[in-house]
Design a protein around this motif. Structure first.
Motif, PDB file in Angstrom:
ATOM      1  N   ASP A  50       0.202   0.042  -1.362  1.00  0.00           N
ATOM      2  CA  ASP A  50      -0.905   0.986  -1.184  1.00  0.00           C
ATOM      3  C   ASP A  50      -0.477   2.307  -1.803  1.00  0.00           C
ATOM      4  O   ASP A  50       0.698   2.681  -1.709  1.00  0.00           O
ATOM      5  N   SER A  51      -1.420   3.021  -2.390  1.00  0.00           N
ATOM      6  CA  SER A  51      -1.082   4.285  -3.050  1.00  0.00           C
ATOM      7  C   SER A  51      -1.494   5.508  -2.249  1.00  0.00           C
ATOM      8  O   SER A  51      -1.183   6.637  -2.638  1.00  0.00           O
ATOM      9  N   ASP A  52      -2.189   5.299  -1.138  1.00  0.00           N
ATOM     10  CA  ASP A  52      -2.751   6.428  -0.387  1.00  0.00           C
ATOM     11  C   ASP A  52      -1.806   6.946   0.704  1.00  0.00           C
ATOM     12  O   ASP A  52      -0.888   6.246   1.129  1.00  0.00           O
ATOM     13  N   CYS A  53      -2.113   8.144   1.174  1.00  0.00           N
ATOM     14  CA  CYS A  53      -1.412   8.735   2.312  1.00  0.00           C
ATOM     15  C   CYS A  53      -2.330   8.735   3.529  1.00  0.00           C
ATOM     16  O   CYS A  53      -3.552   8.644   3.404  1.00  0.00           O
ATOM     17  N   GLN A  72       1.850  11.202   5.467  1.00  0.00           N
ATOM     18  CA  GLN A  72       2.844  10.247   4.981  1.00  0.00           C
ATOM     19  C   GLN A  72       2.184   9.178   4.118  1.00  0.00           C
ATOM     20  O   GLN A  72       1.025   8.807   4.362  1.00  0.00           O
ATOM     21  N   PRO A  73       2.900   8.636   3.143  1.00  0.00           N
ATOM     22  CA  PRO A  73       2.372   7.460   2.446  1.00  0.00           C
ATOM     23  C   PRO A  73       2.096   6.352   3.453  1.00  0.00           C
ATOM     24  O   PRO A  73       2.909   6.118   4.356  1.00  0.00           O
ATOM     25  N   LYS A  74       0.997   5.685   3.300  1.00  0.00           N
ATOM     26  CA  LYS A  74       0.642   4.641   4.267  1.00  0.00           C
ATOM     27  C   LYS A  74       1.716   3.557   4.333  1.00  0.00           C
ATOM     28  O   LYS A  74       2.036   3.054   5.415  1.00  0.00           O
ATOM     29  N   VAL A  75       2.266   3.184   3.182  1.00  0.00           N
ATOM     30  CA  VAL A  75       3.262   2.114   3.190  1.00  0.00           C
ATOM     31  C   VAL A  75       4.545   2.550   3.886  1.00  0.00           C
ATOM     32  O   VAL A  75       5.231   1.741   4.511  1.00  0.00           O
ATOM     33  N   THR A  76       4.878   3.835   3.797  1.00  0.00           N
ATOM     34  CA  THR A  76       6.069   4.337   4.485  1.00  0.00           C
ATOM     35  C   THR A  76       5.869   4.294   5.996  1.00  0.00           C
ATOM     36  O   THR A  76       6.728   3.809   6.742  1.00  0.00           O
ATOM     37  N   GLU A  95       4.650   2.062  -2.977  1.00  0.00           N
ATOM     38  CA  GLU A  95       3.630   3.104  -3.028  1.00  0.00           C
ATOM     39  C   GLU A  95       3.010   3.066  -4.419  1.00  0.00           C
ATOM     40  O   GLU A  95       3.499   3.691  -5.365  1.00  0.00           O
TER      41      GLU A  95
END
Length: 234
Positions: A50-53, A72-76, A95
């Motif tokens: 995912d590229s979004d925060c 935060q980045p969603k994937v993080t 990301e």
């Protein structure tokens, strides 16, 4: 942590889930719940893309969205949550965004299952065409399973949520738009694939409205489709 899962499905099926490699594109309202269900059911290797925060607008429906993860980045945020549940899981967080240009970088052939929770029509279409054209994996002799979420926005009745083969999905504007684009461009999926969808939309002038009890059940249903396929096939 998986003793109750093992009691229900048995050691052999749980081992299959532990060894499975799954990639999920999009960890928003649908994908975040799908990923957590996969992890809590025993899937041992998960890649999230995912590229979004995390934004305030995500707080009503996305698993990892809290006031503590805003920005935060969603994937993080999602990876941290998953590892807090099972620190031994192999969670890869990318990301980025799936596009025609980035497609090859994801090495889709390496996965047992590809789950599409993308909301961009062109990117979704490209993933569908690419994933359904993959050859069988040499180590398993099987093609990666491909599952796709259709539109979950502007819906309030969870009793309407269904699963069906893509060409049998009815009453879903997103599925209809995908099929129209396929017919216009003369490009079609190389094989059948299962979708989660709900017919109809809420009649409102405000676009994009979403409810957690809908998006979450879309994600849980996608996880269920993979789990059932993996544990029931010999």
């Amino acid at each position: 942590m998986l003793s109750r899962v093992e009691k229900l499905i048995g050691r052999e099926s749980l081992d299959r889930l532990r060894q499975a490699r799954v990639i999920v594109f999009g960890v928003g309202g649908v994908g975040s719940w799908c990923v957590e269900a996969l992890l809590r059911s025993g899937v041992g290797h998960i890649t999230i893309v995912d590229s979004d925060c995390v934004e305030v607008s995500n707080l009503n429906r996305q698993m990892m969205a809290t006031t503590l993860t805003l920005g935060q980045p969603k994937v993080t945020a999602m990876r941290q949550r998953l590892l807090s549940i099972n620190p031994e899981a192999d969670i890869q967080a990318i990301e980025g965004r799936y596009t025609a240009e980035t497609s090859e970088s994801f090495h889709l052939q390496d996965y047992d299952c590809i789950i599409d929770c993308i909301d961009s029509l062109p990117h979704k279409l490209h993933l569908i065409l690419t994933a359904t054209a993959l050859s069988p994996r040499p180590e398993t002799g099987r093609r990666p399973l491909f599952l796709s979420s259709m539109g979950a926005a502007r819906k309030v009745d969870s009793s309407l949520i269904r699963t069906a083969e893509f060409w049998r999905v009815e009453g879903c504007p997103l599925a209809r738009a995908l099929r129209n684009k396929m017919k216009k461009e003369g490009t079609f999926p190389r094989r059948k694939f299962q979708c989660v969808y709900a017919p109809g939309i809420l009649e409102t002038s405000v676009p994009g409205g979403t409810m957690m009890h809908i998006t979450a059940q879309f994600g849980l249903k996608l996880a269920e489709l993979f789990i059932r396929k993996t544990t029931q096939d010999n």
